[in-house]
Design a protein around this motif. Structure first.
Motif, PDB file in Angstrom:
ATOM      1  N   LEU A 219       0.862  -1.185   0.000  1.00 23.08           N
ATOM      2  CA  LEU A 219       0.000   0.000   0.000  1.00 23.08           C
ATOM      3  C   LEU A 219       0.893   1.228   0.000  1.00 23.08           C
ATOM      4  O   LEU A 219       1.688   1.429   0.919  1.00 23.08           O
ATOM      5  CB  LEU A 219      -0.920   0.017   1.232  1.00 23.08           C
ATOM      6  CG  LEU A 219      -1.799   1.265   1.362  1.00 23.08           C
ATOM      7  CD1 LEU A 219      -2.742   1.421   0.179  1.00 23.08           C
ATOM      8  CD2 LEU A 219      -2.584   1.258   2.669  1.00 23.08           C
ATOM      9  N   SER A 220       0.763   2.042  -1.043  1.00 27.59           N
ATOM     10  CA  SER A 220       1.702   3.154  -1.237  1.00 27.59           C
ATOM     11  C   SER A 220       1.534   4.267  -0.213  1.00 27.59           C
ATOM     12  O   SER A 220       2.508   4.846   0.255  1.00 27.59           O
ATOM     13  CB  SER A 220       1.553   3.730  -2.649  1.00 27.59           C
ATOM     14  OG  SER A 220       0.243   4.252  -2.842  1.00 27.59           O
ATOM     15  N   HIS A 221       0.275   4.585   0.155  1.00 27.30           N
ATOM     16  CA  HIS A 221       0.043   5.679   1.104  1.00 27.30           C
ATOM     17  C   HIS A 221      -1.409   5.677   1.562  1.00 27.30           C
ATOM     18  O   HIS A 221      -2.249   4.971   0.998  1.00 27.30           O
ATOM     19  CB  HIS A 221       0.433   7.034   0.499  1.00 27.30           C
ATOM     20  CG  HIS A 221      -0.456   7.492  -0.618  1.00 27.30           C
ATOM     21  ND1 HIS A 221      -0.551   6.813  -1.819  1.00 27.30           N
ATOM     22  CD2 HIS A 221      -1.307   8.549  -0.737  1.00 27.30           C
ATOM     23  CE1 HIS A 221      -1.396   7.442  -2.617  1.00 27.30           C
ATOM     24  NE2 HIS A 221      -1.884   8.491  -1.974  1.00 27.30           N
ATOM     25  N   GLY A 222      -1.701   6.498   2.568  1.00 27.27           N
ATOM     26  CA  GLY A 222      -2.988   6.429   3.245  1.00 27.27           C
ATOM     27  C   GLY A 222      -4.065   7.347   2.713  1.00 27.27           C
ATOM     28  O   GLY A 222      -4.651   8.112   3.482  1.00 27.27           O
ATOM     29  N   HIS A 223      -4.350   7.265   1.420  1.00 25.32           N
ATOM     30  CA  HIS A 223      -5.453   8.015   0.812  1.00 25.32           C
ATOM     31  C   HIS A 223      -6.508   7.037   0.298  1.00 25.32           C
ATOM     32  O   HIS A 223      -6.172   6.002  -0.276  1.00 25.32           O
ATOM     33  CB  HIS A 223      -4.953   8.875  -0.352  1.00 25.32           C
ATOM     34  CG  HIS A 223      -4.552  10.265   0.053  1.00 25.32           C
ATOM     35  ND1 HIS A 223      -3.936  11.138  -0.819  1.00 25.32           N
ATOM     36  CD2 HIS A 223      -4.699  10.944   1.219  1.00 25.32           C
ATOM     37  CE1 HIS A 223      -3.713  12.292  -0.198  1.00 25.32           C
ATOM     38  NE2 HIS A 223      -4.165  12.187   1.039  1.00 25.32           N
ATOM     39  N   TYR A 224      -7.781   7.414   0.452  1.00 30.10           N
ATOM     40  CA  TYR A 224      -8.889   6.536   0.076  1.00 30.10           C
ATOM     41  C   TYR A 224      -8.816   6.041  -1.363  1.00 30.10           C
ATOM     42  O   TYR A 224      -9.222   4.914  -1.650  1.00 30.10           O
ATOM     43  CB  TYR A 224     -10.230   7.267   0.257  1.00 30.10           C
ATOM     44  CG  TYR A 224     -10.832   7.114   1.621  1.00 30.10           C
ATOM     45  CD1 TYR A 224     -10.930   5.869   2.239  1.00 30.10           C
ATOM     46  CD2 TYR A 224     -11.338   8.216   2.300  1.00 30.10           C
ATOM     47  CE1 TYR A 224     -11.495   5.736   3.499  1.00 30.10           C
ATOM     48  CE2 TYR A 224     -11.906   8.095   3.564  1.00 30.10           C
ATOM     49  CZ  TYR A 224     -11.982   6.851   4.157  1.00 30.10           C
ATOM     50  OH  TYR A 224     -12.536   6.728   5.391  1.00 30.10           O
ATOM     51  N   ASP A 225      -8.340   6.881  -2.300  1.00 29.78           N
ATOM     52  CA  ASP A 225      -8.332   6.436  -3.698  1.00 29.78           C
ATOM     53  C   ASP A 225      -7.285   5.358  -3.961  1.00 29.78           C
ATOM     54  O   ASP A 225      -7.190   4.834  -5.067  1.00 29.78           O
ATOM     55  CB  ASP A 225      -8.180   7.615  -4.672  1.00 29.78           C
ATOM     56  CG  ASP A 225      -7.003   8.514  -4.362  1.00 29.78           C
ATOM     57  OD1 ASP A 225      -6.659   8.679  -3.172  1.00 29.78           O
ATOM     58  OD2 ASP A 225      -6.425   9.087  -5.299  1.00 29.78           O
ATOM     59  N   HIS A 226      -6.500   5.020  -2.916  1.00 30.46           N
ATOM     60  CA  HIS A 226      -5.529   3.929  -3.038  1.00 30.46           C
ATOM     61  C   HIS A 226      -5.827   2.769  -2.096  1.00 30.46           C
ATOM     62  O   HIS A 226      -5.355   1.659  -2.340  1.00 30.46           O
ATOM     63  CB  HIS A 226      -4.107   4.452  -2.814  1.00 30.46           C
ATOM     64  CG  HIS A 226      -3.653   5.351  -3.915  1.00 30.46           C
ATOM     65  ND1 HIS A 226      -2.783   4.955  -4.904  1.00 30.46           N
ATOM     66  CD2 HIS A 226      -3.994   6.631  -4.215  1.00 30.46           C
ATOM     67  CE1 HIS A 226      -2.603   5.951  -5.763  1.00 30.46           C
ATOM     68  NE2 HIS A 226      -3.329   6.981  -5.370  1.00 30.46           N
ATOM     69  N   PHE A 227      -6.596   3.007  -1.021  1.00 35.78           N
ATOM     70  CA  PHE A 227      -6.930   1.880  -0.149  1.00 35.78           C
ATOM     71  C   PHE A 227      -8.432   1.677   0.037  1.00 35.78           C
ATOM     72  O   PHE A 227      -8.855   0.737   0.719  1.00 35.78           O
ATOM     73  CB  PHE A 227      -6.245   2.004   1.225  1.00 35.78           C
ATOM     74  CG  PHE A 227      -6.834   3.032   2.157  1.00 35.78           C
ATOM     75  CD1 PHE A 227      -8.035   2.795   2.820  1.00 35.78           C
ATOM     76  CD2 PHE A 227      -6.174   4.226   2.401  1.00 35.78           C
ATOM     77  CE1 PHE A 227      -8.577   3.729   3.693  1.00 35.78           C
ATOM     78  CE2 PHE A 227      -6.712   5.164   3.270  1.00 35.78           C
ATOM     79  CZ  PHE A 227      -7.912   4.911   3.916  1.00 35.78           C
ATOM     80  N   GLY A 228      -9.268   2.501  -0.593  1.00 34.64           N
ATOM     81  CA  GLY A 228     -10.716   2.403  -0.391  1.00 34.64           C
ATOM     82  C   GLY A 228     -11.287   1.034  -0.715  1.00 34.64           C
ATOM     83  O   GLY A 228     -12.267   0.590  -0.110  1.00 34.64           O
TER      84      GLY A 228
END
Length: 348
Positions: free
Chosen positions: A114-123
């Protein structure tokens, strides 16, 4: 229990893994492009997929685009195959739908990044784990760039990050903290923390707060004291990581994800971590978005001219203006990504 399956990642050390072939499939991306043929170039095969193209069949199962990013990286070295899932896009509906159409079996994954904690990457993560968690390899490593990834985030539209640590651990995954460059599934490595060494000043679209709120958030004792203010502070994305492969006889392929620390900085960090200067391709979100202006975009293009990658594959948050100006300046080495497209580097 929360810390029982959290471990520091194995650092890169002296040896950079080398793969014979790498295939990167865009599972979630902003756009779907139909009916563009596949093609072969020097050291690169571009396999383009259309979804359901029958007008008389309900398009319940068609490749979907959404604002977000998820990539499947499949690598081969000395007869061994490894598979990574990098990020989860914005919604599980799109991620699970596209994986089914593309024939990606969750049981194949050897690690998740997981690259970073933004919804468009972990949603898409919780819904993905709900559907596919039992099929995943037990204790499989799940890499993040540090505790910062779990902090609650806001953007001007409201909440924009509440990564569910419990869902990761409940899925019997091993949470790997990778603030330093780390080997992933024998074949890849993460960049580790990305230094801000270039001219770049990327937009900081979100704020973060340290603490645990209703079971979500980052542990204050694991965060730098200067961030532990009790209120929302500007998000420096110190935890963001890229994922990199060294393709035999070709060079580095850098999967940038979102480049909040600067796309040039991300590539520089991959080069520094590996000690390898040759960059074969950069693929992912470059975050060179319109508010930064043409001067900034042209400076980025000049930097890329100096790095001289063979291919720049723009996805997700790159911005059309960057693509337009980069195509004009660098020609066919600049390629637009799309959902379902598979980029094969190395032996073809």
């Amino acid at each position: 229990a929360t810390n029982a399956r959290t471990a520091p990642a194995k650092t890169l050390g002296g040896g950079v893994p080398v793969v014979d072939t790498l295939a990167v499939r865009m599972v979630t991306d902003n756009i779907v492009i139909q009916f563009v043929p596949s093609e072969k170039r020097d050291g690169l095969t571009i396999e383009r997929r259309s979804g359901n193209t029958k007008p008389d069949v309900p398009p319940r199962h068609i490749l979907n685009g959404e604002w977000g990013l998820s990539m499947h990286a499949q690598s081969f070295a000395a007869g061994e195959e490894r598979n990574l899932l990098i990020d989860f896009g914005y919604t599980p509906e799109v991620l699970n739908n596209n994986m089914a159409i593309l024939g990606i079996e969750p049981s194949c994954f050897d690690a998740i990044v997981l690259s970073h904690g933004h919804y468009d990457h972990f949603g898409g993560m919780v819904g993905f784990l709900k559907v596919h968690g039992s099929a995943l390899k037990k204790k499989m490593p799940f890499y993040v760039g540090g505790e910062d990834c779990f902090c609650l985030r806001r953007n001007p539209g409201g909440n924009f990050g509440a990564l569910d640590r419990k869902a990761i651990l409940d899925a019997d995954l091993t949470l790997m903290m990778a603030s330093e460059p780390a080997i992933v599934a024998d074949h890849a490595f993460t960049t580790g923390r990305i230094g801000q060494t270039s001219f770049e000043q990327p937009l900081q679209p979100s704020t973060e707060i340290v603490g645990i709120f209703d079971g979500f958030g980052c542990f204050p004792e694991k965060m730098p004291t200067h961030k532990n203010t009790g209120s929302y502070i500007p998000d420096d994305f110190e935890h963001e990581i890229g994922t990199t492969y060294m393709v035999k006889d070709k060079g580095l392929v850098v999967l940038t994800s979102c480049s909040h620390r600067g796309v040039i900085n991300t590539v520089r960090q991959a080069k520094e971590a590996s000690g390898i200067d040759k960059v074969h391709a950069v693929i992912g979100g470059f975050h060179v978005v319109p508010p930064l202006g043409d001067d900034y975009i042209n400076k980025t293009i000049d930097e890329f001219r100096g790095i001289d990658p063979d291919y720049l594959i723009t996805a997700h948050c790159t911005g059309d203006r960057f693509y337009d100006l980069a195509r004009a300046a660098l020609g066919d080495k600049v390629i637009h990504s799309a959902v379902g497209t598979r980029f094969v580097f190395g032996k073809s």
